[in-house]
Scaffold this active site. Structure first.
Site, PDB file in Angstrom:
ATOM      1  N   ASP A  88      -3.098   2.408  -6.566  1.00 47.43           N
ATOM      2  CA  ASP A  88      -2.298   3.617  -6.758  1.00 47.43           C
ATOM      3  C   ASP A  88      -2.163   3.998  -8.223  1.00 47.43           C
ATOM      4  O   ASP A  88      -1.853   5.134  -8.546  1.00 47.43           O
ATOM      5  CB  ASP A  88      -0.909   3.407  -6.140  1.00 47.43           C
ATOM      6  CG  ASP A  88      -0.985   3.333  -4.623  1.00 47.43           C
ATOM      7  OD1 ASP A  88      -1.688   4.175  -4.039  1.00 47.43           O
ATOM      8  OD2 ASP A  88      -0.383   2.416  -4.025  1.00 47.43           O
ATOM      9  N   ASN A 132      -7.148  -5.427  -5.914  1.00 49.38           N
ATOM     10  CA  ASN A 132      -6.396  -6.099  -4.847  1.00 49.38           C
ATOM     11  C   ASN A 132      -7.383  -6.856  -3.963  1.00 49.38           C
ATOM     12  O   ASN A 132      -8.588  -6.669  -4.081  1.00 49.38           O
ATOM     13  CB  ASN A 132      -5.567  -5.069  -4.054  1.00 49.38           C
ATOM     14  CG  ASN A 132      -6.477  -4.034  -3.413  1.00 49.38           C
ATOM     15  OD1 ASN A 132      -7.309  -4.354  -2.587  1.00 49.38           O
ATOM     16  ND2 ASN A 132      -6.340  -2.786  -3.839  1.00 49.38           N
ATOM     17  N   LYS A 179       1.069  13.071   5.035  1.00 51.96           N
ATOM     18  CA  LYS A 179      -0.357  13.183   4.701  1.00 51.96           C
ATOM     19  C   LYS A 179      -1.124  14.001   5.737  1.00 51.96           C
ATOM     20  O   LYS A 179      -2.346  14.018   5.732  1.00 51.96           O
ATOM     21  CB  LYS A 179      -0.962  11.788   4.524  1.00 51.96           C
ATOM     22  CG  LYS A 179      -0.259  10.956   3.425  1.00 51.96           C
ATOM     23  CD  LYS A 179      -1.077   9.764   2.977  1.00 51.96           C
ATOM     24  CE  LYS A 179      -0.277   8.861   2.036  1.00 51.96           C
ATOM     25  NZ  LYS A 179      -1.094   7.851   1.369  1.00 51.96           N
ATOM     26  N   PHE A 211      -4.158   4.494   7.330  1.00 51.99           N
ATOM     27  CA  PHE A 211      -3.595   3.169   7.551  1.00 51.99           C
ATOM     28  C   PHE A 211      -2.316   3.063   6.737  1.00 51.99           C
ATOM     29  O   PHE A 211      -2.132   3.777   5.754  1.00 51.99           O
ATOM     30  CB  PHE A 211      -4.600   2.084   7.134  1.00 51.99           C
ATOM     31  CG  PHE A 211      -5.556   1.742   8.249  1.00 51.99           C
ATOM     32  CD1 PHE A 211      -6.468   2.678   8.706  1.00 51.99           C
ATOM     33  CD2 PHE A 211      -5.521   0.493   8.860  1.00 51.99           C
ATOM     34  CE1 PHE A 211      -7.331   2.385   9.752  1.00 51.99           C
ATOM     35  CE2 PHE A 211      -6.372   0.182   9.907  1.00 51.99           C
ATOM     36  CZ  PHE A 211      -7.288   1.126  10.356  1.00 51.99           C
ATOM     37  N   LYS A 242       4.383   8.596   6.502  1.00 47.57           N
ATOM     38  CA  LYS A 242       3.017   8.812   5.993  1.00 47.57           C
ATOM     39  C   LYS A 242       2.230   9.725   6.939  1.00 47.57           C
ATOM     40  O   LYS A 242       1.463  10.574   6.494  1.00 47.57           O
ATOM     41  CB  LYS A 242       2.283   7.468   5.799  1.00 47.57           C
ATOM     42  CG  LYS A 242       2.790   6.702   4.586  1.00 47.57           C
ATOM     43  CD  LYS A 242       2.140   5.335   4.419  1.00 47.57           C
ATOM     44  CE  LYS A 242       2.846   4.567   3.296  1.00 47.57           C
ATOM     45  NZ  LYS A 242       2.402   3.177   3.171  1.00 47.57           N
ATOM     46  N   LYS A 289     -13.884  -5.414 -25.453  1.00 47.49           N
ATOM     47  CA  LYS A 289     -13.044  -6.472 -24.903  1.00 47.49           C
ATOM     48  C   LYS A 289     -11.846  -6.665 -25.834  1.00 47.49           C
ATOM     49  O   LYS A 289     -12.039  -6.807 -27.058  1.00 47.49           O
ATOM     50  CB  LYS A 289     -13.874  -7.758 -24.813  1.00 47.49           C
ATOM     51  CG  LYS A 289     -13.160  -8.892 -24.137  1.00 47.49           C
ATOM     52  CD  LYS A 289     -14.016 -10.139 -24.125  1.00 47.49           C
ATOM     53  CE  LYS A 289     -13.236 -11.304 -23.539  1.00 47.49           C
ATOM     54  NZ  LYS A 289     -13.787 -12.593 -23.894  1.00 47.49           N
TER      55      LYS A 289
HETATM   56  N1  CTP Z   1      -4.555   5.945   0.346  1.00 46.92           N
HETATM   57  C1  CTP Z   1      -5.484   6.726  -0.288  1.00 46.92           C
HETATM   58  N2  CTP Z   1      -5.404   6.885  -1.639  1.00 46.92           N
HETATM   59  C2  CTP Z   1      -4.421   6.288  -2.351  1.00 46.92           C
HETATM   60  C3  CTP Z   1      -3.470   5.492  -1.698  1.00 46.92           C
HETATM   61  C4  CTP Z   1      -3.553   5.349  -0.341  1.00 46.92           C
HETATM   62  O1  CTP Z   1      -6.394   7.251   0.363  1.00 46.92           O
HETATM   63  N3  CTP Z   1      -4.366   6.465  -3.672  1.00 46.92           N
HETATM   64  C5  CTP Z   1      -4.606   5.828   1.819  1.00 46.92           C
HETATM   65  C6  CTP Z   1      -4.962   4.446   2.319  1.00 46.92           C
HETATM   66  O2  CTP Z   1      -6.363   4.324   2.493  1.00 46.92           O
HETATM   67  C7  CTP Z   1      -4.217   4.393   3.633  1.00 46.92           C
HETATM   68  C8  CTP Z   1      -2.989   5.261   3.410  1.00 46.92           C
HETATM   69  O3  CTP Z   1      -3.319   6.093   2.304  1.00 46.92           O
HETATM   70  O4  CTP Z   1      -4.944   4.978   4.681  1.00 46.92           O
HETATM   71  C9  CTP Z   1      -1.728   4.536   3.127  1.00 46.92           C
HETATM   72  O5  CTP Z   1      -1.900   3.615   2.082  1.00 46.92           O
HETATM   73  P1  CTP Z   1      -0.726   2.619   1.679  1.00 46.92           P
HETATM   74  O6  CTP Z   1      -1.204   1.757   0.555  1.00 46.92           O
HETATM   75  O7  CTP Z   1      -0.147   1.971   2.887  1.00 46.92           O
HETATM   76  O8  CTP Z   1       0.420   3.576   1.187  1.00 46.92           O
HETATM   77  P2  CTP Z   1       0.570   4.561   0.001  1.00 46.92           P
HETATM   78  O9  CTP Z   1       0.364   5.954   0.535  1.00 46.92           O
HETATM   79  O10 CTP Z   1      -0.258   4.153  -1.174  1.00 46.92           O
HETATM   80  O11 CTP Z   1       2.131   4.416  -0.318  1.00 46.92           O
HETATM   81  P3  CTP Z   1       2.944   3.074  -0.721  1.00 46.92           P
HETATM   82  O12 CTP Z   1       1.992   2.230  -1.528  1.00 46.92           O
HETATM   83  O13 CTP Z   1       4.070   3.614  -1.509  1.00 46.92           O
HETATM   84  O14 CTP Z   1       3.377   2.428   0.566  1.00 46.92           O
END
Ligand code: CTP
Length: 410
Positions: A287, A218, A355, A337, A351, A300
């Site tokens: 994720d 990303n 969490k 975040f 969240k 490859k």
């Molecule tokens: N985060 C993490 N590890 C992951 C996903 C997220 O540590 N695999 C942490 C991010 O660094 C952030 C928080 O979780 O502090 C929320 O991340 P975000 O991408 O907003 O949400 P997700 O928990 O991944 O849920 P969704 O994508 O469904 O909104």
């Protein structure tokens, strides 16, 4: 070097004094001056007679120095007869860059035989010294002893860096990167309200390979996390960064573990978490990761072997923040975040609870002035006590600074 994570607006109106001594690296002090002036810091400058063989007072004036002292005694009646005391009375930090073996020796022994050494002797605030000299001079027992004396008295040393020096020799003696000196000056100007705290910050994206040359990721630049890490370090914390792939570099005082995948980030973060007082997870972790193709990720994939379409199956990655929350001990503070496109507050509250967070910083993604690859952020901050604060669009440096402020009241 990208310095977006060093551009803190909170030093407006502070004053520092910059001493420049006679080294080929003296021209780099102009770059340091520019960084200080860009940070709205007012700068007085003193050039020793030797420094003036390399750089001129006019260059410093042109780049925004408020005063430039070039000698202890001049024939101009307008000159301040107490200029040798001015930095000690008005500047909040003294930085000497580049510093020769000579000025280091004079400062160690209290010799005051020109304007800069006299100003240094009369200065009581924080002192940052960035040496630059031939490696043989740097490693001379006399220089080593003088340097030790200055550090023991509380001066902050930056560098010198290893590498080739002007005379053709190679070794320790190069001026440290100007950005590192600048960061140490900002640190010298900062409150130390996070002293004694150990802070862990995850930042940047992760990359999940699906063959030898392609990956899922990303556009996170890691800037928000870098601003949090640098500001915590400036405010006295011991800071450990776990960084996904990012171009950002950190001052030498910040420890950095560079990782690529979510699983590597998890391993590094869980190792550091037990000894941390606070963790701030800003990383945009992927994720999901691709299930390796039958040929493995070392090869490859060839287009000609595909049937016109490529199907990639994904499996979930660990949630690092959630894992840290599950093992959070009494007294530890966990900050997360939330990047959202819809239902910002509800999603952030969810969240925060799920969490086991103490604070969550929520921002909308996909809008100008916020989120990925932006130097500003528009955030809503929620804490475990139910407090909600909505902040206007601010530089990420300022968002970081305010987050640490807010924690003092949690
Ligand atoms: N985060 C993490 N590890 C992951 C996903 C997220 O540590 N695999 C942490 C991010 O660094 C952030 C928080 O979780 O502090 C929320 O991340 P975000 O991408 O907003 O949400 P997700 O928990 O991944 O849920 P969704 O994508 O469904 O909104």
């Amino acid at each position: 070097m990208n310095t977006a994570h060093l551009r803190f607006p909170c030093f407006l109106g502070r004053r520092v004094h910059l001493g420049v001594t006679g080294s080929v690296a003296a021209y780099k002090s102009l770059e340091l001056l520019r960084l200080l002036v860009d940070a709205h810091i007012s700068v007085g400058v003193t050039l020793t007679p030797s420094a003036q063989r390399f750089v001129g007072a006019e260059s410093f004036r042109a780049l925004g120095a408020e005063t430039v002292d070039t000698a202890m005694f001049t024939d101009h009646q307008a000159d301040d007869p107490f200029a040798h005391l001015t930095p000690g009375r008005s500047a909040k930090a003294l930085v000497i860059a580049p510093a020769t073996a000579n000025i280091i020796a004079k400062m160690a022994h209290g010799i005051a035989d020109d304007m800069l050494s006299t100003q240094a002797l009369a200065f009581r605030g924080p002192v940052v010294i960035a040496p630059a000299m031939n490696p043989a001079m740097w490693s001379a027992p006399a220089t080593k002893a003088n340097w030790r004396t200055l550090l023991e008295r509380g001066a902050v040393g930056v560098g010198p860096a290893p590498g080739p020096v002007a005379c053709g020799d190679t070794g320790e003696g190069r001026l440290a990167p100007v950005e590192d000196i600048f960061a140490q000056v900002l640190r010298a100007l900062s409150p130390k309200d996070l002293a004694g705290k150990t802070v862990l910050v995850t930042l940047g994206p992760t990359r999940e390979a699906w063959d030898a040359v392609r990956f899922l990721s990303n556009p996170s630049s890691g800037l928000m996390g870098a601003c949090l890490a640098v500001s915590a370090w400036m405010r006295g914390a011991e800071v450990h960064v776990v960084a996904g792939p990012t171009a950002l570099e950190f001052p030498p005082g910040v420890s950095v573990t560079r990782v690529t995948t979510a699983r590597e980030m998890l391993a590094a973060a869980t190792e550091l978490w037990p000894a941390a007082d606070m963790a701030c997870c800003t990383a945009a972790v992927c994720d999901f990761r691709p299930l390796p193709p039958a040929t493995g990720t070392e090869r490859k994939l060839k287009k000609r072997d595909l049937d016109g379409e490529l199907v990639i199956r994904l499996e979930p990655n660990p949630d690092i923040l959630r894992t840290l929350g599950e093992s959070k001990r009494e007294g530890q503070i966990l900050i997360g975040f939330a990047a959202e496109t819809d239902d910002l507050l509800a999603q952030a509250r969810l969240k925060l609870a799920e969490k086991r967070l103490d604070l969550i910083v929520a921002n909308r993604v996909g809008v100008p002035g916020s989120g990925f690859d932006s130097s500003t952020n528009t955030v809503t901050v929620l804490d475990r006590t139910g407090r909600v604060e909505q902040w206007p669009e601010l530089p990420k440096t300022e968002v970081a600074w305010r987050i640490w402020d807010l924690l003092q009241h949690l």
